[in-house]
Motif scaffolding. Structure first.
Motif, short mmCIF file in Angstrom:
data_model
loop_
_atom_site.label_atom_id
_atom_site.label_comp_id
_atom_site.label_asym_id
_atom_site.label_seq_id
_atom_site.Cartn_x
_atom_site.Cartn_y
_atom_site.Cartn_z
N GLY A 1 -17.70 46.84 21.91
CA GLY A 1 -17.25 47.24 23.25
C GLY A 1 -18.03 48.42 23.79
O GLY A 1 -18.44 48.44 24.95
N ILE A 2 -18.26 49.42 22.93
CA ILE A 2 -19.05 50.58 23.35
C ILE A 2 -20.48 50.17 23.69
O ILE A 2 -21.04 50.58 24.71
CB ILE A 2 -19.03 51.67 22.25
CG1 ILE A 2 -17.62 52.27 22.15
CG2 ILE A 2 -20.08 52.75 22.51
CD1 ILE A 2 -17.42 53.16 20.93
N ALA A 3 -21.07 49.31 22.85
CA ALA A 3 -22.44 48.85 23.11
C ALA A 3 -22.52 48.07 24.41
O ALA A 3 -23.43 48.28 25.22
CB ALA A 3 -22.93 47.99 21.94
N ALA A 4 -21.55 47.18 24.64
CA ALA A 4 -21.54 46.38 25.87
C ALA A 4 -21.39 47.29 27.09
O ALA A 4 -22.08 47.11 28.09
CB ALA A 4 -20.41 45.36 25.82
N GLY A 5 -20.50 48.26 27.00
CA GLY A 5 -20.32 49.20 28.10
C GLY A 5 -21.57 50.02 28.37
O GLY A 5 -21.95 50.25 29.52
N ALA A 6 -22.23 50.44 27.29
CA ALA A 6 -23.46 51.23 27.45
C ALA A 6 -24.57 50.42 28.09
O ALA A 6 -25.27 50.90 28.99
CB ALA A 6 -23.90 51.78 26.09
N SER B 69 -25.82 45.37 34.22
CA SER B 69 -25.39 44.04 33.79
C SER B 69 -25.70 43.90 32.31
O SER B 69 -26.23 44.82 31.70
CB SER B 69 -26.10 42.94 34.59
OG SER B 69 -27.48 42.95 34.28
N GLY B 70 -25.38 42.77 31.75
CA GLY B 70 -25.75 42.53 30.36
C GLY B 70 -24.62 42.67 29.36
O GLY B 70 -24.76 42.25 28.22
N ALA B 71 -23.49 43.22 29.78
CA ALA B 71 -22.38 43.39 28.84
C ALA B 71 -21.91 42.04 28.31
O ALA B 71 -21.62 41.90 27.12
CB ALA B 71 -21.22 44.12 29.51
N SER C 228 -15.46 50.99 35.54
CA SER C 228 -16.68 51.54 36.12
C SER C 228 -16.52 51.73 37.62
O SER C 228 -16.92 52.76 38.17
CB SER C 228 -17.87 50.62 35.85
OG SER C 228 -18.18 50.58 34.49
N ALA C 229 -15.93 50.74 38.29
CA ALA C 229 -15.73 50.84 39.73
C ALA C 229 -14.84 52.03 40.08
O ALA C 229 -15.09 52.74 41.05
CB ALA C 229 -15.13 49.54 40.28
N LEU C 230 -13.81 52.25 39.28
CA LEU C 230 -12.93 53.40 39.52
C LEU C 230 -13.70 54.71 39.38
O LEU C 230 -13.56 55.61 40.21
CB LEU C 230 -11.75 53.38 38.56
CG LEU C 230 -10.69 52.31 38.83
CD1 LEU C 230 -9.66 52.28 37.71
CD2 LEU C 230 -10.03 52.54 40.17
N PHE C 231 -14.51 54.80 38.34
CA PHE C 231 -15.30 56.03 38.15
C PHE C 231 -16.30 56.23 39.28
O PHE C 231 -16.44 57.33 39.81
CB PHE C 231 -16.02 56.02 36.80
CG PHE C 231 -15.10 56.19 35.63
CD1 PHE C 231 -14.28 57.31 35.51
CD2 PHE C 231 -15.06 55.24 34.63
CE1 PHE C 231 -13.44 57.47 34.43
CE2 PHE C 231 -14.22 55.38 33.54
CZ PHE C 231 -13.40 56.50 33.45
#
Length: 122
Positions: free
Chosen positions: A17-22, A29-31, A66-69
């Protein structure tokens, strides 16, 4: 033994999950790609449709956060976002209908084609 396996799986999924988010945060894109390949390794008996749906649901949470941030930081405009949002939701609905009916071999070919085109155009 079961508790160790559950802990290891949970830890591995957290790292994925961390890797996908990063990856998503880095290139936008790419997650989903990271998730599909990782989930296939973690759950080798999971079907193609389940892999895609699990990936999509995870990406939904990642994208919403991400959209919220970005929104809280004032980095995007609703005026730019909204004209694309509704058609994207319609496309997502259409895609989910297709996913429920598409042959898994065809799904793999489509997925690979999108990866290749994305790589070439990037």
């Amino acid at each position: 033994m079961g508790t160790d396996r559950n802990f290891k799986t949970a830890l591995l999924l957290s790292l994925v999950g961390i890797a996908a988010g990063a990856v998503n945060g880095l290139v936008g894109s790419g997650a989903g790609i990271v998730l599909i390949y990782a989930l296939r390794g973690i759950y080798p008996k999971m079907g193609e449709r389940e892999l895609f749906v699990t990936s999509l649901c995870t990406v939904f949470v990642l994208t919403a956060s991400s959209a919220l941030f970005y929104g809280a930081d004032g980095r995007f405009s609703l005026a730019d976002f909204m004209p694309c949002a509704l058609p994207a939701a319609v496309g997502g609905f259409i895609g989910s209908l297709i996913l429920a009916r598409i042959n898994t071999r065809v799904l793999r070919v489509v997925f690979c084609g999108i990866l290749i085109i994305s790589g070439v155009l990037m």
